[in-house]
Motif scaffolding. Structure first.
Motif, short mmCIF file in Angstrom:
data_model
loop_
_atom_site.label_atom_id
_atom_site.label_comp_id
_atom_site.label_asym_id
_atom_site.label_seq_id
_atom_site.Cartn_x
_atom_site.Cartn_y
_atom_site.Cartn_z
N LEU A 123 0.76 -1.31 0.04
CA LEU A 123 -0.02 -0.02 0.05
C LEU A 123 0.72 1.32 0.04
CD1 LEU A 123 -2.93 -1.06 2.43
CD2 LEU A 123 -2.83 -1.22 0.05
N GLY A 124 2.08 1.29 0.74
CA GLY A 124 2.70 2.56 0.83
C GLY A 124 4.29 2.34 0.59
N GLY A 125 4.74 0.94 0.37
CA GLY A 125 6.17 0.94 0.38
C GLY A 125 6.91 0.86 -0.86
N GLY A 126 6.11 1.29 -2.17
CA GLY A 126 6.80 1.49 -3.14
C GLY A 126 6.50 0.17 -4.17
N LEU A 127 5.68 -0.64 -3.96
CA LEU A 127 5.53 -1.89 -4.66
C LEU A 127 4.35 -1.50 -5.74
CD1 LEU A 127 5.91 -4.90 -2.37
CD2 LEU A 127 7.68 -3.78 -3.61
N LEU A 128 4.32 -2.16 -6.51
CA LEU A 128 3.15 -2.22 -7.76
C LEU A 128 2.54 -3.51 -7.91
CD1 LEU A 128 2.00 -0.07 -9.59
CD2 LEU A 128 3.43 -0.81 -11.38
N GLY A 129 1.52 -3.82 -7.84
CA GLY A 129 0.77 -5.03 -8.08
C GLY A 129 0.14 -5.11 -9.36
N ALA A 130 -0.47 -6.56 -9.83
CA ALA A 130 -1.07 -6.91 -10.92
C ALA A 130 -1.94 -7.92 -10.52
CB ALA A 130 -0.11 -7.29 -12.03
N TYR A 131 -3.28 -8.31 -11.31
CA TYR A 131 -4.18 -9.21 -11.07
C TYR A 131 -4.25 -10.05 -12.08
CZ TYR A 131 -8.73 -10.25 -9.70
OH TYR A 131 -9.99 -10.86 -9.37
N CYS A 132 -4.19 -11.31 -11.61
CA CYS A 132 -4.11 -12.42 -12.73
C CYS A 132 -5.27 -13.26 -12.60
CB CYS A 132 -2.77 -13.20 -12.45
SG CYS A 132 -1.51 -12.19 -12.53
N LEU A 133 -6.20 -13.01 -13.49
CA LEU A 133 -7.41 -13.98 -13.59
C LEU A 133 -7.57 -14.69 -15.08
CD1 LEU A 133 -10.15 -15.16 -12.55
CD2 LEU A 133 -11.04 -12.90 -12.86
N SER A 134 -7.57 -13.72 -15.78
CA SER A 134 -7.69 -14.02 -17.43
C SER A 134 -6.57 -14.95 -17.89
CB SER A 134 -7.87 -12.95 -18.32
OG SER A 134 -9.08 -12.05 -17.84
N GLU A 135 -6.93 -15.81 -18.93
CA GLU A 135 -6.19 -16.59 -19.46
C GLU A 135 -6.31 -16.79 -20.87
OE1 GLU A 135 -6.24 -20.49 -17.73
OE2 GLU A 135 -5.82 -19.66 -15.55
N PRO A 136 -5.41 -17.24 -21.91
CA PRO A 136 -5.49 -17.29 -23.25
C PRO A 136 -6.93 -18.01 -23.76
CG PRO A 136 -3.61 -17.86 -22.76
CD PRO A 136 -4.06 -17.88 -21.50
N SER A 137 -7.61 -18.76 -22.78
CA SER A 137 -8.89 -19.51 -23.37
C SER A 137 -9.94 -19.16 -22.23
CB SER A 137 -8.55 -20.82 -23.26
OG SER A 137 -7.84 -21.43 -22.08
N SER A 138 -9.51 -18.66 -21.55
CA SER A 138 -10.64 -18.24 -20.58
C SER A 138 -10.63 -16.54 -20.18
CB SER A 138 -10.75 -18.70 -19.25
OG SER A 138 -9.37 -18.79 -18.31
N GLY A 139 -11.42 -15.83 -20.93
CA GLY A 139 -11.95 -14.21 -20.60
C GLY A 139 -13.00 -14.17 -19.80
N SER A 140 -14.12 -14.13 -20.51
CA SER A 140 -15.19 -13.91 -19.90
C SER A 140 -15.73 -14.97 -19.09
CB SER A 140 -16.37 -13.46 -21.07
OG SER A 140 -16.16 -12.26 -21.66
N ASP A 141 -15.39 -16.26 -19.45
CA ASP A 141 -15.68 -17.43 -18.92
C ASP A 141 -14.48 -17.65 -17.82
OD1 ASP A 141 -16.59 -19.94 -18.06
OD2 ASP A 141 -16.28 -21.00 -20.01
N ALA A 142 -14.33 -16.81 -16.74
CA ALA A 142 -13.22 -17.12 -16.09
C ALA A 142 -13.09 -18.38 -15.12
CB ALA A 142 -13.42 -15.64 -15.20
N ALA A 143 -14.37 -18.63 -15.01
CA ALA A 143 -14.50 -20.08 -14.06
C ALA A 143 -13.85 -21.24 -14.63
CB ALA A 143 -15.88 -20.09 -13.41
N SER A 144 -13.63 -21.20 -16.11
CA SER A 144 -12.99 -22.21 -16.75
C SER A 144 -11.43 -21.95 -16.76
CB SER A 144 -13.50 -22.36 -17.92
OG SER A 144 -13.10 -21.22 -18.97
N LEU A 145 -10.97 -21.39 -16.04
CA LEU A 145 -9.37 -21.02 -16.11
C LEU A 145 -8.56 -22.36 -15.69
CD1 LEU A 145 -8.07 -21.25 -12.92
CD2 LEU A 145 -9.20 -18.98 -12.74
N ARG A 146 -7.50 -22.61 -16.31
CA ARG A 146 -6.56 -23.86 -16.48
C ARG A 146 -5.32 -23.75 -15.55
NH1 ARG A 146 -8.75 -27.26 -20.41
NH2 ARG A 146 -10.24 -26.31 -21.72
#
Length: 390
Positions: A123-146
């Protein structure tokens, strides 16, 4: 032609502290972001030093608690900060939104020990984050991630590929959703993965039509070992955590969309007031005046919609439907407003000498990220008429 700093918008701010915060943000934009936005976007340069400055100024953890280094700000205020940043440069505004999204799982579902160990730096230590949900074959259908995480003693071994990751390859940590059990949403678990983990690598950034300064890349997990102490929530709880994060993240996208639209309107009004044809400024002609009026109305309506949803969230009330509505309306409005801004500028609007064409290119992605607008319509309809029968 360099971008101007965004024109001040009259803000609905609840406290003197929040008014001071907006003043701080506007000053930082004028000094550090707006003067170089067009040049750096064209060069595809990621402004890491801006995110470092934002972190040092306490602006990367605004909606989180001060006990872990956050800003204790309500979402109503945080989103207006995002709008200001996005109006100056979407790469920055959206980047802050993505960082906040990546902190959500740990802040909302982590243990007290996990939060104490990691949140202050996030939150305040200079780090930067990213969020990893989508995959090449699962975008809108995120529950099918592999992507899979397999237990190995006190560790988990993650293998798979994530796609369309904002800050992919430059983030210091990733909130990763991986399959640990059965197929479908009940077999997904969330993990906090360090950016320098062995076996984690990023592909070359995607070549995008807009937001060239924001790296978007695939991430490859090749036997990445993560201790169980970095598992967030219970096994199988990951999909519920992801959906909770996305409700808040969609409000961030809505605010960013309004910011881009406001910047486009400001550019259109400035140009129309100075451009003369047939002996008059083109802003005197009714056809163009009506166009500007419609653009302004869409922006005000979008701003009111995302703020209303934020107030529900701040009050602890359900806001999923309103978040989907805000994301849908604001991003569609941004696409319409930026397209009209290009039209107001005529041939100049189609050139890179003016920022209108960049706003138009950037607005398009906002209709896609964090759930396409078709998905938002499904979410809204589900709240109105219940789940579909098949």
């Amino acid at each position: 032609m360099p971008d101007r700093a965004p024109q001040p918008v009259e803000r609905q701010l609840p406290t003197e502290e929040s008014r001071d915060l907006i003043a701080l943000v506007r000053d930082m934009i004028q000094r550090e972001i707006a003067p170089r936005a067009a040049e750096e976007e064209e060069a595809g340069r990621f402004p890491r030093e801006v995110f470092t400055l934002l972190s040092e100024s306490g602006l990367l953890g605004l909606p989180y608690g001060s006990e872990h280094g956050g800003g204790d700000q309500p979402y109503e205020v945080y989103l207006q900060v995002l709008e200001e940043l996005a109006a100056a440069r979407l790469t920055v505004g959206l980047g802050v939104s993505v960082h906040s999204l990546s902190c959500h799982a740990l802040a909302g579902y982590g243990t007290k020990q996990q939060q104490a160990d990691h949140l202050p730096a996030m939150l305040g230590g200079g780090l930067l984050g990213a969020y990893c949900l989508s995959e090449p074959s699962s975008g809108s259908d995120a529950a099918s991630l592999r992507t899979k995480a397999v237990r190995d003693g006190d560790d988990w071994i993650i293998n798979g590929t994530k796609a369309w990751i904002t800050h992919g390859g430059v983030a210091d940590f990733y909130t990763v959703l991986a399959r640990t059990g059965v197929e479908g949403p009940k077999g997904i678990t969330a993990f906090l993965v360090p950016g320098d983990a062995e076996g984690l690598s990023a592909a070359a950034p995607e070549k995008k039509m807009g937001m060239k300064g924001s790296p978007t890349a695939q991430l490859h997990f090749d036997g990445v070992r993560v201790p169980d102490a970095r598992r967030i929530g219970e096994e199988g709880q990951g999909f519920a955590i992801a959906l909770s994060a996305l409700d808040s993240g969609r409000l961030g996208i809505a605010a960013c969309a309004v910011g881009v639209a406001q910047a486009a309107l400001d550019e259109a009004v400035s140009y129309a007031s100075g451009r003369r044809q047939f002996g008059h400024p083109i802003a005197d002609f009714q056809g163009l005046r009506f166009m500007l009026a419609d653009m302004a109305t869409k922006i005000e309506a979008g701003r009111a919609l995302y703020l209303a949803a934020a107030r529900l969230r701040d009050a602890g009330q359900p806001f999923s439907k309103q978040a989907a509505m805000a994301k849908l309306f604001c991003t569609d409005a941004a696409m319409a407003v930026t397209t009209d801004a290009v039209q107001v500028l005529g041939g100049y609007g189609y050139t890179q000498d003016f920022p209108a064409e960049r706003y138009m290119r950037e607005a398009k992605v906002l209709q896609i990220v964090e759930g396409t607008n078709q998905i938002q319509r499904m979410v809204i309809a589900r709240h109105l008429a219940g789940p579909e029968s098949r």
